[in-house]
Design a protein around this motif. Structure first.
Motif, PDB file in Angstrom:
ATOM      1  N   PRO A 171       0.814  -1.231   0.000  1.00  0.00           N
ATOM      2  CA  PRO A 171       0.000   0.000   0.000  1.00  0.00           C
ATOM      3  C   PRO A 171       0.847   1.280   0.000  1.00  0.00           C
ATOM      4  O   PRO A 171       0.361   2.343  -0.363  1.00  0.00           O
ATOM      5  CB  PRO A 171      -0.800  -0.108   1.303  1.00  0.00           C
ATOM      6  N   HIS A 172       2.111   1.164   0.407  1.00  0.00           N
ATOM      7  CA  HIS A 172       2.981   2.340   0.467  1.00  0.00           C
ATOM      8  C   HIS A 172       3.771   2.556  -0.826  1.00  0.00           C
ATOM      9  O   HIS A 172       4.690   3.360  -0.865  1.00  0.00           O
ATOM     10  CB  HIS A 172       3.943   2.212   1.650  1.00  0.00           C
ATOM     11  N   THR A 173       3.428   1.796  -1.862  1.00  0.00           N
ATOM     12  CA  THR A 173       4.179   1.894  -3.114  1.00  0.00           C
ATOM     13  C   THR A 173       3.394   2.679  -4.168  1.00  0.00           C
ATOM     14  O   THR A 173       2.268   3.084  -3.933  1.00  0.00           O
ATOM     15  CB  THR A 173       4.502   0.496  -3.683  1.00  0.00           C
ATOM     16  N   GLY A 174       4.020   2.841  -5.315  1.00  0.00           N
ATOM     17  CA  GLY A 174       3.343   3.492  -6.426  1.00  0.00           C
ATOM     18  C   GLY A 174       3.838   4.914  -6.657  1.00  0.00           C
ATOM     19  O   GLY A 174       3.366   5.610  -7.543  1.00  0.00           O
ATOM     20  N   ASN A 175       4.783   5.342  -5.822  1.00  0.00           N
ATOM     21  CA  ASN A 175       5.281   6.719  -5.949  1.00  0.00           C
ATOM     22  C   ASN A 175       6.607   6.819  -6.689  1.00  0.00           C
ATOM     23  O   ASN A 175       6.961   7.874  -7.201  1.00  0.00           O
ATOM     24  CB  ASN A 175       5.428   7.328  -4.558  1.00  0.00           C
ATOM     25  N   ALA A 176       7.345   5.731  -6.724  1.00  0.00           N
ATOM     26  CA  ALA A 176       8.680   5.788  -7.328  1.00  0.00           C
ATOM     27  C   ALA A 176       8.594   5.792  -8.852  1.00  0.00           C
ATOM     28  O   ALA A 176       7.679   5.215  -9.444  1.00  0.00           O
ATOM     29  CB  ALA A 176       9.517   4.603  -6.863  1.00  0.00           C
ATOM     30  N   PHE A 177       9.569   6.451  -9.428  1.00  0.00           N
ATOM     31  CA  PHE A 177       9.737   6.437 -10.877  1.00  0.00           C
ATOM     32  C   PHE A 177      10.743   5.329 -11.193  1.00  0.00           C
ATOM     33  O   PHE A 177      11.846   5.317 -10.650  1.00  0.00           O
ATOM     34  CB  PHE A 177      10.255   7.800 -11.342  1.00  0.00           C
ATOM     35  N   ILE A 178      10.349   4.387 -12.038  1.00  0.00           N
ATOM     36  CA  ILE A 178      11.203   3.227 -12.296  1.00  0.00           C
ATOM     37  C   ILE A 178      11.905   3.382 -13.638  1.00  0.00           C
ATOM     38  O   ILE A 178      11.264   3.533 -14.681  1.00  0.00           O
ATOM     39  CB  ILE A 178      10.388   1.920 -12.259  1.00  0.00           C
ATOM     40  N   LEU A 179      13.216   3.359 -13.572  1.00  0.00           N
ATOM     41  CA  LEU A 179      14.043   3.572 -14.757  1.00  0.00           C
ATOM     42  C   LEU A 179      14.807   2.284 -15.072  1.00  0.00           C
ATOM     43  O   LEU A 179      15.525   1.764 -14.217  1.00  0.00           O
ATOM     44  CB  LEU A 179      15.030   4.715 -14.473  1.00  0.00           C
ATOM     45  N   GLY A 180      14.637   1.774 -16.276  1.00  0.00           N
ATOM     46  CA  GLY A 180      15.370   0.575 -16.682  1.00  0.00           C
ATOM     47  C   GLY A 180      16.578   0.951 -17.522  1.00  0.00           C
ATOM     48  O   GLY A 180      16.494   1.831 -18.369  1.00  0.00           O
ATOM     49  N   VAL A 181      17.700   0.321 -17.256  1.00  0.00           N
ATOM     50  CA  VAL A 181      18.910   0.579 -18.039  1.00  0.00           C
ATOM     51  C   VAL A 181      19.442  -0.754 -18.535  1.00  0.00           C
ATOM     52  O   VAL A 181      19.756  -1.643 -17.745  1.00  0.00           O
ATOM     53  CB  VAL A 181      19.995   1.291 -17.198  1.00  0.00           C
ATOM     54  N   THR A 182      19.523  -0.906 -19.852  1.00  0.00           N
ATOM     55  CA  THR A 182      20.014  -2.173 -20.384  1.00  0.00           C
ATOM     56  C   THR A 182      20.930  -1.929 -21.576  1.00  0.00           C
ATOM     57  O   THR A 182      21.049  -0.799 -22.058  1.00  0.00           O
ATOM     58  CB  THR A 182      18.846  -3.118 -20.752  1.00  0.00           C
ATOM     59  N   GLY A 183      21.574  -2.954 -22.028  1.00  0.00           N
ATOM     60  CA  GLY A 183      22.518  -2.842 -23.137  1.00  0.00           C
ATOM     61  C   GLY A 183      23.494  -3.993 -23.078  1.00  0.00           C
ATOM     62  O   GLY A 183      23.599  -4.653 -22.052  1.00  0.00           O
ATOM     63  N   PRO A 184      24.206  -4.219 -24.170  1.00  0.00           N
ATOM     64  CA  PRO A 184      25.120  -5.368 -24.210  1.00  0.00           C
ATOM     65  C   PRO A 184      26.279  -5.223 -23.215  1.00  0.00           C
ATOM     66  O   PRO A 184      26.560  -4.118 -22.752  1.00  0.00           O
ATOM     67  CB  PRO A 184      25.642  -5.356 -25.656  1.00  0.00           C
ATOM     68  N   VAL A 225       9.883  -3.125  -2.242  1.00  0.00           N
ATOM     69  CA  VAL A 225      10.566  -2.729  -1.003  1.00  0.00           C
ATOM     70  C   VAL A 225      11.147  -1.321  -1.134  1.00  0.00           C
ATOM     71  O   VAL A 225      10.935  -0.469  -0.254  1.00  0.00           O
ATOM     72  CB  VAL A 225      11.680  -3.745  -0.638  1.00  0.00           C
ATOM     73  N   LEU A 226      11.847  -1.059  -2.230  1.00  0.00           N
ATOM     74  CA  LEU A 226      12.487   0.249  -2.414  1.00  0.00           C
ATOM     75  C   LEU A 226      11.448   1.354  -2.578  1.00  0.00           C
ATOM     76  O   LEU A 226      11.607   2.457  -2.041  1.00  0.00           O
ATOM     77  CB  LEU A 226      13.433   0.213  -3.619  1.00  0.00           C
ATOM     78  N   ASP A 227      10.391   1.034  -3.314  1.00  0.00           N
ATOM     79  CA  ASP A 227       9.296   1.982  -3.518  1.00  0.00           C
ATOM     80  C   ASP A 227       8.660   2.328  -2.162  1.00  0.00           C
ATOM     81  O   ASP A 227       8.482   3.511  -1.828  1.00  0.00           O
ATOM     82  CB  ASP A 227       8.283   1.337  -4.477  1.00  0.00           C
ATOM     83  N   ALA A 228       8.389   1.313  -1.368  1.00  0.00           N
ATOM     84  CA  ALA A 228       7.783   1.530  -0.047  1.00  0.00           C
ATOM     85  C   ALA A 228       8.707   2.318   0.875  1.00  0.00           C
ATOM     86  O   ALA A 228       8.244   3.055   1.751  1.00  0.00           O
ATOM     87  CB  ALA A 228       7.426   0.187   0.594  1.00  0.00           C
ATOM     88  N   SER A 229       9.996   2.179   0.667  1.00  0.00           N
ATOM     89  CA  SER A 229      10.955   2.894   1.516  1.00  0.00           C
ATOM     90  C   SER A 229      11.052   4.374   1.132  1.00  0.00           C
ATOM     91  O   SER A 229      11.809   5.123   1.757  1.00  0.00           O
ATOM     92  CB  SER A 229      12.339   2.241   1.429  1.00  0.00           C
ATOM     93  N   GLY A 230      10.305   4.751   0.098  1.00  0.00           N
ATOM     94  CA  GLY A 230      10.223   6.164  -0.255  1.00  0.00           C
ATOM     95  C   GLY A 230      11.244   6.658  -1.260  1.00  0.00           C
ATOM     96  O   GLY A 230      11.378   7.866  -1.464  1.00  0.00           O
ATOM     97  N   LYS A 231      11.955   5.730  -1.914  1.00  0.00           N
ATOM     98  CA  LYS A 231      12.923   6.149  -2.930  1.00  0.00           C
ATOM     99  C   LYS A 231      12.176   6.837  -4.077  1.00  0.00           C
ATOM    100  O   LYS A 231      11.170   6.336  -4.568  1.00  0.00           O
ATOM    101  CB  LYS A 231      13.716   4.951  -3.463  1.00  0.00           C
ATOM    102  N   ASP A 232      12.693   7.988  -4.500  1.00  0.00           N
ATOM    103  CA  ASP A 232      12.035   8.728  -5.576  1.00  0.00           C
ATOM    104  C   ASP A 232      12.228   8.052  -6.931  1.00  0.00           C
ATOM    105  O   ASP A 232      11.320   7.998  -7.749  1.00  0.00           O
ATOM    106  CB  ASP A 232      12.596  10.156  -5.649  1.00  0.00           C
ATOM    107  N   ILE A 233      13.440   7.578  -7.131  1.00  0.00           N
ATOM    108  CA  ILE A 233      13.759   6.950  -8.411  1.00  0.00           C
ATOM    109  C   ILE A 233      14.385   5.585  -8.159  1.00  0.00           C
ATOM    110  O   ILE A 233      15.277   5.455  -7.308  1.00  0.00           O
ATOM    111  CB  ILE A 233      14.715   7.842  -9.238  1.00  0.00           C
TER     112      ILE A 233
END
Lengths: 314, 314
Positions: B38-51, B130-138
């Motif tokens: 319930p404490h999630t949904g606020n973080a912006f999730i950025l994916g970084v990929t590449g060879p 877990v990270l989202d719930a801990s309040g991480k912005d990104i």
């Protein structure tokens, strides 16, 4: 079905078509695989893994040539991990196919299955079923040992080779115990480059320190695949390991482990299919997702509710 | 539970411990995750990929430093694909952690989950919770884009960066359409090396030819991460994409896709758990495996039988 008869007769086009059906998760595959399965269990499955750039493709190709000289038929499944980034493997596949195109005793196929229904390990297991049923004596599964699916796949082989090189800065200190359980034979490829001796000594120390559950002590073979060096010795060591698992009666144990993994994969997929077709209509799913996104529910509780509803329903 | 309170207060040790519980597939995780969700949904999730070798870790570290200057908190999950071969990532992880150890606003963790129950994509999604719930912005998910799980993970981010370099011989002709759907921003890192212009022109042509479903046209940013070049522009482009998905109301759509994938994973695992605990005793499983190995049955029919038996039973 005609396609089944053709696969059993080792018809290359029928084999290729069946593997395509598997990759595309066609509804026809289940019944085809059921028919093929009784004809399997005869092939020797060899896993080849190692970090990118270790020269696995060349090693596998050269090994295949050697095996063909012994009048044994071969199927090669190359699992292509870079596929989202390049068509390299598919291109490479064509080149490799051409090299062996005059030889009906060898079948090469790269796989790069995506999507949620099925997955790579299931598709690979199914492709092994097809090649095994087609009568191939040896099936080689070649994969870059990255990604958990890929490692699991190699783990299901009868004999697994781990390919390293002295030039890549593979600091042996950092090789984990996990690889010691997987590697039945260590190959130091490109042994004419870099500090071969140091890698060999380090690797030996590690093998001595680590006692495997099955009692096997992995040999180390030096190869320069591109120059055809060390391949006969490698093949000998592979056959030695095969002898060992036959003597220790480990073949059935390995077959069981492989079947169990395959069965668990299939149960999960089939259960999800049933749940979706019986009690989880698109509307109900949508309601769950709306609640999850709004944080009125969570995926963990929703999964429990969905399964409970399914059990009431059926 | 005390651990939940601590995670919600962004206690680094509690976050690390909870992610370890997830990795070890502890029975406690389900109830913890339910409380955190319930404490999630606020973080912006950025994916970084590449060879491999594109310089993703350095890029992510530098980007993180820049984001920290904007007073935003960050969680980084580095998915380690080489883990069976080396402890490099874990070692690298420690070095990276040390670099940021004086800053409580940044949390770095590498994940290398193995084993059949759960899997990498589930574990990563849970770590995001877990990270989202801990309040991480990104939250940055960093992965070598190899292996199907890894690509799927990146696919669930709000914004995904694909990192290429001019020096790796990434022949643009061979980049597949799949990557065009994934890449919200293309980064040409190590832009001071190799034939940058050629890669840029080829990439531009490809982006122009490919029309994405969501209407977004991926920008190309040149960076030399190790020299701090191009990072501010990159961050701007990332925020532009974020603006775009907010404006186009795609955020909820993306959240739904992510929740759906997560839910399907959980349903499969939970269904298997139920089946194993209710109707598939170790003895029954053993009987099935014996029959499969003896080719009196096959895994496909056995899976059907096991589910049928489960439905009768429950």
């Amino acid at each position: 079905m005609e396609i089944i008869e053709k696969v059993l007769k080792a018809d290359a086009r029928a084999i290729a078509k069946t593997i395509s059906l598997i990759e595309n998760n066609s509804s026809r595959t289940q019944s085809i695989l059921k028919e093929l399965y009784p004809h399997t269990g005869n092939a020797f499955i060899l896993g080849v893994t190692g970090p990118p750039g270790a020269g696995k493709s060349t090693l596998v190709d050269k090994l295949a040539e050697l095996i063909r000289k012994q009048e044994k038929t071969i199927g090669i499944i190359a699992i292509d991990p870079t596929s989202p980034f390049s068509g390299g493997a598919i291109l490479g596949d064509r080149i490799r196919m051409q090299r062996h195109s005059t030889d009906p005793g060898i079948f090469i196929r790269s796989m790069a299955t995506r999507g949620h229904l099925g997955g790579l390990s299931r598709a690979t297991n199914d492709a092994i079923t097809v090649l095994d049923a087609s009568g191939k004596d040896i099936i080689i599964i070649e994969t870059v040992g990255v990604g958990q699916d890929e490692v699991e796949i190699v783990n299901t082989a009868h004999t697994s080779i781990v390919v390293l090189t002295p030039i890549m800065g593979d600091d042996i200190q950092t090789i984990k115990a996990g690889i010691m359980e997987i590697a039945d034979v260590f190959v130091i490829n490109k042994a004419d480059k870099g500090d071969y001796r140091r890698l060999e000594v380090d690797l030996k120390n590690m093998i001595e320190q680590f006692s495997r559950e099955d009692g096997w002590e992995a040999p180390i073979v030096a190869t320069v695949a591109i120059k055809d060096t060390g391949l006969e010795e490698l093949l000998q060591k592979i056959y030695s390991h095969r002898e060992y698992i036959l003597k220790q009666d480990l073949l059935k144990y390995k077959a069981k482990i492989r079947s169990q993994m395959q069965l668990m994969d299939l149960i999960k997929e089939l259960a999800l299919q049933k749940i979706c077709s019986i009690s989880l209509s698109p509307e109900v799913l949508e309601q769950h997702l709306e609640k999850i996104v709004a944080r009125e529910s969570d995926p963990y509780s929703a999964a429990e509710d969905i399964i409970a509803a399914f059990l009431k329903h059926s």
